[in-house]
Scaffold this active site. Structure first.
Site, PDB file in Angstrom:
ATOM      1  N   ARG A 156     -44.126 -45.524   8.508  1.00  0.00           N
ATOM      2  CA  ARG A 156     -43.081 -46.531   8.627  1.00  0.00           C
ATOM      3  C   ARG A 156     -43.692 -47.863   8.188  1.00  0.00           C
ATOM      4  NH1 ARG A 156     -42.956 -43.576  13.507  1.00  0.00           N
ATOM      5  NH2 ARG A 156     -41.012 -42.384  13.821  1.00  0.00           N
ATOM      6  N   LYS A 182     -43.947 -45.159  17.125  1.00  0.00           N
ATOM      7  CA  LYS A 182     -42.959 -45.532  18.132  1.00  0.00           C
ATOM      8  C   LYS A 182     -43.438 -45.138  19.522  1.00  0.00           C
ATOM      9  CE  LYS A 182     -38.757 -45.403  15.305  1.00  0.00           C
ATOM     10  NZ  LYS A 182     -37.433 -44.780  15.136  1.00  0.00           N
ATOM     11  N   HIS A 249     -38.678 -47.450   3.587  1.00  0.00           N
ATOM     12  CA  HIS A 249     -38.485 -46.262   4.421  1.00  0.00           C
ATOM     13  C   HIS A 249     -38.168 -45.023   3.582  1.00  0.00           C
ATOM     14  CE1 HIS A 249     -38.399 -44.913   8.547  1.00  0.00           C
ATOM     15  NE2 HIS A 249     -37.312 -44.201   8.309  1.00  0.00           N
ATOM     16  N   ARG A 252     -41.156 -42.939   3.010  1.00  0.00           N
ATOM     17  CA  ARG A 252     -41.464 -42.024   4.117  1.00  0.00           C
ATOM     18  C   ARG A 252     -40.622 -40.758   3.986  1.00  0.00           C
ATOM     19  NH1 ARG A 252     -43.137 -41.651   9.632  1.00  0.00           N
ATOM     20  NH2 ARG A 252     -41.521 -40.939  11.060  1.00  0.00           N
ATOM     21  N   HIS A 275     -42.779 -37.355  14.663  1.00  0.00           N
ATOM     22  CA  HIS A 275     -41.486 -37.108  15.297  1.00  0.00           C
ATOM     23  C   HIS A 275     -41.696 -36.430  16.646  1.00  0.00           C
ATOM     24  CE1 HIS A 275     -39.147 -37.097  11.235  1.00  0.00           C
ATOM     25  NE2 HIS A 275     -39.309 -38.302  11.716  1.00  0.00           N
ATOM     26  N   TYR A 284     -34.908 -32.769   7.058  1.00  0.00           N
ATOM     27  CA  TYR A 284     -35.456 -32.758   5.703  1.00  0.00           C
ATOM     28  C   TYR A 284     -35.219 -31.423   5.003  1.00  0.00           C
ATOM     29  CZ  TYR A 284     -37.574 -37.203   6.787  1.00  0.00           C
ATOM     30  OH  TYR A 284     -37.755 -38.516   7.128  1.00  0.00           O
TER      31      TYR A 284
END
Length: 303
Positions: A156, A182, A249, A252, A275, A284
Site C-alpha cells: 500500500r 493495517k 493502489h 498493488r 490480508h 483476485y
C-alpha cells in the site's frame, strides 16, 4: 382503503410535512408503485392497506427476487427496499397497519467493485519510467524506487511511505522487507533485485545517516506525502496514455493479479498482501478470470 390511495397520501405528506425534494418524491413514489404492482400480480388483485399488514417475509423476498430477475442490482434493490420501509412506517403511524415481517428481510448488499489491475506492460512502464515526470535526478530516482517497490512488493502507498531509512532493501542482501500494515500487523515480503538497485540509486542521491528518518522524502526534506506520489503517477499516466485507474493502489492489485496469473498459491498471495481474510484475496481470482475472458474476446477469431 386501497394501498395505492395510501401511497398517494404518503407522497403528499412527504412533500408538505417533510419538504422532500421533487426528485425524492418521484423516486420514492415510483419504487413503492412498483412494489404495489408486484403485489397485484403476486396476490391476484389490487392490495388494500389490510393486505400490507398481512405480508410475510417470504412475500417481501419474492418481490426482491422479482426485481433481481429484472436485472436490478443489489444497490438498486437496497434503495427500493429503503423506500418501502419508509412507506410502511407511515402506514403504521397513520393507519395502525403494522408489519414486523419487513424487519426480517436483509438489505441486499452492494457488491464491492473488483480490483482493477494494470497489464504487465503498463505496470512495468510505471515502475521503470515514472521518473520521466520530473527533471530533477533525485526526484527521478525517488519516484522510480518508490513505484518499483509498490509493484514489486505489493505494498500500500501508506506502507511504503511509512518505511524508515533502516528498512531500505539494498543490493548485496537478500533479506526480505518487514512491512507494518493495517492494524499494526507486520508481514515479511521478498524484494526483487531491481527494486534493490533502484533503492540504492535513490539513497546515493539523498543519503540519510539517521536510521529512523523516513525512507522517502519530499522536496522539503519531510516524509513524502501520498498526494505527491499520486500526482506523479497521475501526470505520468496522462502523458503516456495509461487508463485512469492507474493509481498507486492499482500497482498493488497488479502485483496480486500477475502473481495469480503465473500460478502463485492464493494463500501465499494473502500473506504477501497482509490480508486478514482469504475471502479478500479471493477477489483476485475474479479479476484474473475477467482478464482471461477479455483476452479471449480480443484474440479469438470467432469471439
Amino acid at each position: 382503503m386501497l394501498a395505492e390511495t395510501l401511497r398517494q397520501e404518503w407522497l403528499r405528506w412527504m412533500g408538505s410535512e417533510r419538504r422532500a425534494a421533487a426528485l425524492t418524491l418521484e423516486t420514492y413514489g415510483r419504487d413503492v408503485a412498483g412494489f404495489l404492482g408486484f403485489l397485484t400480480r403476486h396476490l391476484g388483485g389490487e392490495p388494500d392497506i389490510g393486505a400490507l399488514g398481512r405480508l410475510t417475509a417470504a412475500d417481501f423476498r419474492a418481490w426482491l427476487a422479482d426485481e433481481a430477475a429484472q436485472n436490478h442490482g443489489n444497490a438498486t434493490r437496497a434503495k427500493k427496499l429503503s423506500a418501502l420501509r419508509t412507506f410502511l412506517r407511515y402506514a403504521e403511524r397513520e393507519k395502525g397497519i403494522a408489519n414486523a415481517a419487513i424487519g426480517l428481510v436483509a438489505t441486499p448488499r452492494a457488491r464491492k467493485p473488483l480490483p482493477r489491475a494494470l497489464t504487465v506492460e503498463e505496470a512495468r512502464a510505471v515502475a521503470s519510467e515514472i521518473g520521466e515526470v520530473s527533471d530533477q535526478a533525485a526526484l527521478q530516482a525517488r519516484d522510480t524506487a518508490l513505484f518499483t517497490l509498490l509493484y514489486g512488493c505489493g505494498l500500500r502507498i501508506s506502507e511504503a511511505l511509512g518505511l524508515r531509512r533502516a528498512d531500505a532493501p539494498l543490493p548485496g542482501s537478500d533479506a526480505p522487507l518487514r512491512v507494518t500494515g493495517k492494524g499494526g500487523k507486520t508481514r515479511i515480503v521478498p524484494v526483487l533485485a531491481i527494486a534493490r538497485d533502484m533503492m540504492a540509486r535513490w539513497i546515493a542521491l539523498h543519503w540519510q545517516d539517521e536510521p529512523e528518518a523516513p525512507l522517502f522524502l519530499g522536496a522539503r526534506g519531510k516524509r513524502l506525502d501520498a498526494a505527491i506520489a499520486q500526482k506523479a503517477l497521475r501526470d505520468f499516466r496522462r502523458l503516456n496514455g495509461l487508463p485512469e485507474h492507474a493509481t498507486p493502489h492499482a500497482l498493488r492489485h497488479s502485483f496480486a493479479t500477475h502473481l495469480l496469473g503465473q500460478g502463485a498459491d492464493l494463500r501465499a498471495i494473502q500473506e504477501l498482501l497482509g490480508h486478514a481474510s482469504l475471502s479478500t484475496t479471493q477477489r483476485y481470482t475474479a479479476v484474473d478470470a475477467a482478464q482471461l475472458m477479455e483476452t479471449w474476446r480480443r484474440a479469438h477469431p470467432r469471439a
